[in-house]
Design a protein around this motif. Structure first.
Motif, PDB file in Angstrom:
ATOM      1  N   GLU A 127       4.224  -5.068   0.454  1.00  0.00           N
ATOM      2  CA  GLU A 127       3.874  -5.965   1.341  1.00  0.00           C
ATOM      3  C   GLU A 127       4.694  -6.282   2.439  1.00  0.00           C
ATOM      4  O   GLU A 127       5.866  -6.083   2.012  1.00  0.00           O
ATOM      5  CB  GLU A 127       3.853  -7.141   0.635  1.00  0.00           C
ATOM      6  N   GLY A 128       4.433  -6.309   3.721  1.00  0.00           N
ATOM      7  CA  GLY A 128       5.384  -6.433   4.808  1.00  0.00           C
ATOM      8  C   GLY A 128       5.591  -5.204   5.576  1.00  0.00           C
ATOM      9  O   GLY A 128       6.144  -5.134   6.608  1.00  0.00           O
ATOM     10  N   ASP A 129       5.389  -3.983   4.939  1.00  0.00           N
ATOM     11  CA  ASP A 129       5.483  -2.583   5.507  1.00  0.00           C
ATOM     12  C   ASP A 129       4.712  -2.413   6.666  1.00  0.00           C
ATOM     13  O   ASP A 129       3.420  -3.043   6.665  1.00  0.00           O
ATOM     14  CB  ASP A 129       5.251  -1.482   4.693  1.00  0.00           C
ATOM     15  N   SER A 130       4.853  -1.951   7.642  1.00  0.00           N
ATOM     16  CA  SER A 130       4.079  -1.415   8.964  1.00  0.00           C
ATOM     17  C   SER A 130       2.785  -0.569   8.464  1.00  0.00           C
ATOM     18  O   SER A 130       3.061   0.385   7.539  1.00  0.00           O
ATOM     19  CB  SER A 130       4.756  -0.676  10.057  1.00  0.00           C
ATOM     20  N   LEU A 131       1.713  -0.868   8.825  1.00  0.00           N
ATOM     21  CA  LEU A 131       0.514  -0.118   8.581  1.00  0.00           C
ATOM     22  C   LEU A 131       0.048   1.033   9.605  1.00  0.00           C
ATOM     23  O   LEU A 131      -0.748   2.026   9.214  1.00  0.00           O
ATOM     24  CB  LEU A 131      -0.773  -0.871   8.289  1.00  0.00           C
ATOM     25  N   ASP A 132       1.065   1.216  10.599  1.00  0.00           N
ATOM     26  CA  ASP A 132       0.511   1.871  11.822  1.00  0.00           C
ATOM     27  C   ASP A 132       0.601   3.397  11.587  1.00  0.00           C
ATOM     28  O   ASP A 132      -0.102   4.067  11.811  1.00  0.00           O
ATOM     29  CB  ASP A 132       1.588   1.536  13.015  1.00  0.00           C
ATOM     30  N   ASP A 133       2.054   3.966  10.627  1.00  0.00           N
ATOM     31  CA  ASP A 133       1.761   5.245  10.354  1.00  0.00           C
ATOM     32  C   ASP A 133       1.487   5.574   9.115  1.00  0.00           C
ATOM     33  O   ASP A 133       1.827   6.668   8.313  1.00  0.00           O
ATOM     34  CB  ASP A 133       3.299   5.866  10.809  1.00  0.00           C
ATOM     35  N   GLU A 134       0.898   4.579   8.241  1.00  0.00           N
ATOM     36  CA  GLU A 134       0.617   4.629   6.801  1.00  0.00           C
ATOM     37  C   GLU A 134      -0.203   5.839   6.442  1.00  0.00           C
ATOM     38  O   GLU A 134      -1.305   5.897   7.091  1.00  0.00           O
ATOM     39  CB  GLU A 134      -0.026   3.203   6.243  1.00  0.00           C
ATOM     40  N   GLN A 135       0.224   6.528   5.495  1.00  0.00           N
ATOM     41  CA  GLN A 135      -0.892   7.573   5.108  1.00  0.00           C
ATOM     42  C   GLN A 135      -1.627   6.930   3.927  1.00  0.00           C
ATOM     43  O   GLN A 135      -1.104   6.342   2.710  1.00  0.00           O
ATOM     44  CB  GLN A 135       0.140   8.722   4.566  1.00  0.00           C
ATOM     45  N   GLU A 195     -10.501  15.520  -0.938  1.00  0.00           N
ATOM     46  CA  GLU A 195      -9.350  14.711  -1.081  1.00  0.00           C
ATOM     47  C   GLU A 195      -8.573  15.114  -0.066  1.00  0.00           C
ATOM     48  O   GLU A 195      -7.990  16.335   0.190  1.00  0.00           O
ATOM     49  CB  GLU A 195      -8.602  14.765  -2.481  1.00  0.00           C
ATOM     50  N   GLN A 196      -8.164  13.980   0.861  1.00  0.00           N
ATOM     51  CA  GLN A 196      -7.110  14.493   2.154  1.00  0.00           C
ATOM     52  C   GLN A 196      -6.311  13.403   2.097  1.00  0.00           C
ATOM     53  O   GLN A 196      -6.659  12.114   2.137  1.00  0.00           O
ATOM     54  CB  GLN A 196      -7.990  14.792   3.583  1.00  0.00           C
ATOM     55  N   GLN A 197      -5.147  13.505   2.839  1.00  0.00           N
ATOM     56  CA  GLN A 197      -4.178  12.632   3.256  1.00  0.00           C
ATOM     57  C   GLN A 197      -4.473  12.298   4.604  1.00  0.00           C
ATOM     58  O   GLN A 197      -4.402  13.297   5.667  1.00  0.00           O
ATOM     59  CB  GLN A 197      -2.718  13.013   3.005  1.00  0.00           C
ATOM     60  N   VAL A 198      -4.596  11.019   5.011  1.00  0.00           N
ATOM     61  CA  VAL A 198      -4.938  10.799   6.476  1.00  0.00           C
ATOM     62  C   VAL A 198      -4.105   9.645   7.086  1.00  0.00           C
ATOM     63  O   VAL A 198      -3.839   8.666   6.175  1.00  0.00           O
ATOM     64  CB  VAL A 198      -6.471  10.566   6.637  1.00  0.00           C
ATOM     65  N   VAL A 199      -4.016   9.311   8.223  1.00  0.00           N
ATOM     66  CA  VAL A 199      -3.585   7.968   8.558  1.00  0.00           C
ATOM     67  C   VAL A 199      -4.711   7.200   8.816  1.00  0.00           C
ATOM     68  O   VAL A 199      -5.839   7.913   9.351  1.00  0.00           O
ATOM     69  CB  VAL A 199      -2.886   8.326  10.244  1.00  0.00           C
ATOM     70  N   TRP A 200      -4.715   5.989   8.520  1.00  0.00           N
ATOM     71  CA  TRP A 200      -6.106   5.118   8.531  1.00  0.00           C
ATOM     72  C   TRP A 200      -6.869   5.177   9.838  1.00  0.00           C
ATOM     73  O   TRP A 200      -8.231   5.611   9.763  1.00  0.00           O
ATOM     74  CB  TRP A 200      -5.865   3.679   8.180  1.00  0.00           C
ATOM     75  N   ASN A 201      -6.212   4.947  10.891  1.00  0.00           N
ATOM     76  CA  ASN A 201      -6.960   4.986  12.043  1.00  0.00           C
ATOM     77  C   ASN A 201      -7.718   6.204  12.788  1.00  0.00           C
ATOM     78  O   ASN A 201      -6.780   6.940  12.801  1.00  0.00           O
ATOM     79  CB  ASN A 201      -6.446   4.057  13.079  1.00  0.00           C
TER      80      ASN A 201
END
Length: 129
Positions: free
Chosen positions: A106-114, A123-129
């Motif tokens: 909680e509180g971490d930035s979501l901008d670069d979140e995998q 199944e793939q790791q992606v950046v949300w946007n």
């Protein structure tokens, strides 16, 4: 008396169909009580796993409105990780399911979140946007 909810799992389901979560969970848990016929509103329910109570909540409109967040909370959970839960849900629903890699706080930035994305491509790791 308030029950202490120690663990939780959270997955995100794209374009959730009415009734899909309850149908899936009825094959995984006992005594599922979740009215998810209206997927446009928050739905709360309960279930049992190995005799332990679980709280189930659906939050529509997560991440740009197309995803519904599913949170399952309890002392004992049927899956060991968000990814295991997502895999089980994907096998039943066959749409797109996402979950965190597990490091987000909680509180971490979501901008670069995998995130894990499970869909017809695998199944793939992606950046949300």
């Amino acid at each position: 008396m308030e029950i202490p909810w120690v663990q939780d799992l959270e997955i995100y389901i794209r374009d959730l169909e009415p009734g899909a979560v309850s149908r899936w969970l009825e094959g995984q848990l006992d005594n599922v009580r979740l009215d998810d016929a209206d997927v446009a509103t928050v739905s709360k329910g309960t279930g049992l796993f190995n005799g332990a109570a679980l709280r189930i909540t659906l939050y529509p409109g997560a991440f740009g409105k197309r995803f519904t967040s599913l949170v399952i909370e309890g002392d004992e959970l049927p899956w060991n990780s968000d990814l295991e839960c997502a895999r089980s849900a994907w096998r039943m629903m066959e749409g797109e399911i996402r979950c965190s890699l597990g490091e987000w706080q909680e509180g971490d930035s979501l901008d670069d979140e995998q995130w894990w994305r499970l869909d017809h491509r695998g199944e793939q790791q992606v950046v949300w946007n």
